[in-house]
Design an enzyme around this catalytic site. Structure first.
Site, PDB file in Angstrom:
ATOM      1  N   TYR A  62      -9.828  98.862 -36.283  1.00 24.67           N
ATOM      2  CA  TYR A  62     -10.980  99.752 -36.339  1.00 24.67           C
ATOM      3  C   TYR A  62     -12.111  99.018 -37.045  1.00 24.67           C
ATOM      4  CZ  TYR A  62     -10.237 104.489 -34.628  1.00 24.67           C
ATOM      5  OH  TYR A  62     -10.119 105.593 -33.830  1.00 24.67           O
ATOM      6  N   GLU A  64     -15.761 100.289 -37.170  1.00 17.16           N
ATOM      7  CA  GLU A  64     -17.014 101.034 -37.036  1.00 17.16           C
ATOM      8  C   GLU A  64     -18.094 100.390 -37.889  1.00 17.16           C
ATOM      9  OE1 GLU A  64     -16.255 105.091 -37.973  1.00 17.16           O
ATOM     10  OE2 GLU A  64     -15.373 105.542 -36.022  1.00 17.16           O
ATOM     11  N   ASP A 208     -32.417  97.536 -16.149  1.00 16.51           N
ATOM     12  CA  ASP A 208     -30.972  97.686 -16.006  1.00 16.51           C
ATOM     13  C   ASP A 208     -30.495  96.528 -15.129  1.00 16.51           C
ATOM     14  OD1 ASP A 208     -28.358  98.291 -15.340  1.00 16.51           O
ATOM     15  OD2 ASP A 208     -28.740 100.423 -14.967  1.00 16.51           O
ATOM     16  N   THR A 234     -23.926  94.851 -17.761  1.00 21.71           N
ATOM     17  CA  THR A 234     -22.473  94.903 -17.834  1.00 21.71           C
ATOM     18  C   THR A 234     -21.942  93.484 -17.909  1.00 21.71           C
ATOM     19  OG1 THR A 234     -22.320  94.957 -15.428  1.00 21.71           O
ATOM     20  CG2 THR A 234     -22.238  97.077 -16.575  1.00 21.71           C
ATOM     21  N   LYS A 237     -19.307  92.150 -14.023  1.00 21.16           N
ATOM     22  CA  LYS A 237     -19.721  91.872 -12.643  1.00 21.16           C
ATOM     23  C   LYS A 237     -19.975  90.375 -12.516  1.00 21.16           C
ATOM     24  CE  LYS A 237     -21.671  96.498 -11.859  1.00 21.16           C
ATOM     25  NZ  LYS A 237     -21.755  97.097 -13.193  1.00 21.16           N
ATOM     26  N   ARG A 243     -14.448  94.334 -18.753  1.00 22.24           N
ATOM     27  CA  ARG A 243     -15.210  95.555 -18.500  1.00 22.24           C
ATOM     28  C   ARG A 243     -15.896  95.969 -19.792  1.00 22.24           C
ATOM     29  NH1 ARG A 243     -15.521  97.961 -14.034  1.00 22.24           N
ATOM     30  NH2 ARG A 243     -14.234  97.192 -12.328  1.00 22.24           N
TER      31      ARG A 243
END
Length: 422
Positions: A62, A64, A208, A234, A237, A243
């Protein structure tokens, strides 16, 4: 994917022993991609190094917050992974600031909206029916429910973005943000023109680049970074990474973007994915990636030309990027039928609406084809001519599916996905 391949965690043999049902799913998916042609424009094959980072023990942590500013102890190791990813992203794209925590491109877009807009604000974005994305104003998405998104489209005659219309709409509606970028627009986008329009009306410019970021990274097409206030992308791709998503922005917006990612829209980052993004950025900085990006674009152009020669019509007359949008109305076949016929022959692609499509999205008059996967497999211009012929035969002559399957096997035998390593 054999037990000998390194994943720096429990190996496949252990998985097969503990959970053979899931292990079989993994084997079947590798067999699927090895046995067919993958022409989905938004997919690629991550390298074994990227897969190794994804399958690592970093998934347990974790973290954060941001490096040096976490809300959990014990983050000194994962901090190194994120700093590497950030440094590489800034260097690769020439950006002032980067955030590599978004879980997806949609998450990155949500953060950009949150950083720059208030609910009810007006934005200008590409119409989904003309190549835009769900997060560009669809009524079933947060973007269309929380913001007033005015769509722009392409001309009927050229099927290219109508920049005069974009400017007119911007002057009329005075948007706070203008969005450019698409999921099925095959041509280069004039980021300088969008920058000029945004400046004229005092709007932020969000690019984008989910689909084109890999081509930008490899220098195959011009970068959007010099023109945009914010670039979302992203990593799975054209970049051939895990991903996930990312955001690039000017120094002026750095703190707004970071706070919009965490704590506003996300909790803890996926540190195994962050490490895998760092690996992908490192791979994209190598000279061979530039050659790969150029080959992706060249292959897409050849595929579009081959489909044209076989009687299909590429929307806008061709492509400048990694994908082509094909109008099937001349063949009297719907996109949905074409997708099913190709799947039966071992060719994976997707139905897609074309501009001013008379058919609904579940049917469509077109298909979208892309070359990232087949280029990763080492296919080039000669193979793209064969792929074009295969696609046409699969769609126009469904009764000849057996012969198409044999042609597909011929290509995948000489250019396999994830070649077996002794």
């Amino acid at each position: 994917m054999t037990p000998a391949e390194p994943f720096y965690g429990p190996d496949f043999t252990q998985l097969a022993g503990q959970d053979p049902e899931v292990a079989q799913v993994l084997l079947d998916e590798v067999a699927r991609v090895r046995g067919g042609l993958q022409l989905i424009a938004s997919e690629n094959f991550a390298s074994p190094a990227v897969l190794a980072a994804l399958g690592s023990t970093l998934t347990n942590k974790y973290a954060e917050g941001y490096p040096g500013r976490r809300y959990y102890g014990g983050c000194e190791v994962v901090d190194r992974a994120e700093r590497i990813a950030l440094d590489r992203a800034r260097k690769l794209f020439g950006a002032d600031h980067a955030n590599v925590q978004p879980h997806s491109g949609a998450s990155a877009n949500l953060a950009a909206y949150a950083a720059l807009l208030q609910p009810g604000d007006t934005a200008l974005a590409m119409d989904l029916q003309h190549g835009g994305h769900l997060t560009h104003g669809s009524k079933v998405n947060f973007s269309g429910r929380w913001f007033h998104v005015v769509p722009y489209g392409v001309r009927r005659d050229s099927e290219l973005i109508d920049y005069d219309e974009v400017r007119d709409l911007a002057l009329r509606h005075q948007p706070k943000m203008i969005i450019c970028g698409a999921t099925s627009y095959p041509r280069l986008i004039d980021h300088a023109a969008f920058r000029g329009i945004a400046d004229e009306v005092g709007a932020w410019l969000l690019v984008d680049a989910a689909h084109t970021i890999g081509l930008m990274a490899g220098g195959a097409i011009p970068s959007a970074v010099p023109y945009a206030d914010v670039v979302t992308f992203t990593t799975h791709k054209g970049l051939r990474g895990p991903r996930g998503g990312g955001v690039l922005c000017t120094e002026e917006l750095a703190s707004l973007i970071d706070r919009a990612v965490f704590p506003f829209t996300q909790g803890g980052p996926l540190m195994h994915a962050v490490a895998a993004k760092a690996v992908a950025f490192g791979e994209a900085m190598r000279p061979e990636f530039a050659a790969y990006a150029a080959a992706v674009a060249a292959n897409a152009a050849t595929l579009a030309e081959g489909l044209t020669a076989e009687g299909m019509r590429p929307v806008s007359g061709g492509t400048d990027t990694h994908l082509a949008l094909i109008d099937l109305r001349g063949l009297g076949v719907s996109g949905a039928d074409a997708e099913r016929r190709c799947a039966a022959a071992g060719v994976t692609l997707n139905r897609n609406v074309i501009p001013y499509d008379p058919e609904p999205p579940t049917v469509t008059s077109g298909i979208r084809v892309g070359t990232p996967c087949v280029t990763t497999q080492g296919m080039g211009v000669p193979e793209m001519r064969e792929v074009a012929s295969i696609v046409v035969q699969a769609i126009a002559h469904p009764g000849a599916v057996a012969s198409v399957i044999e042609r597909v096997k011929g290509l995948t035998a000489t250019h396999p996905a994830y070649p077996r390593v002794d």
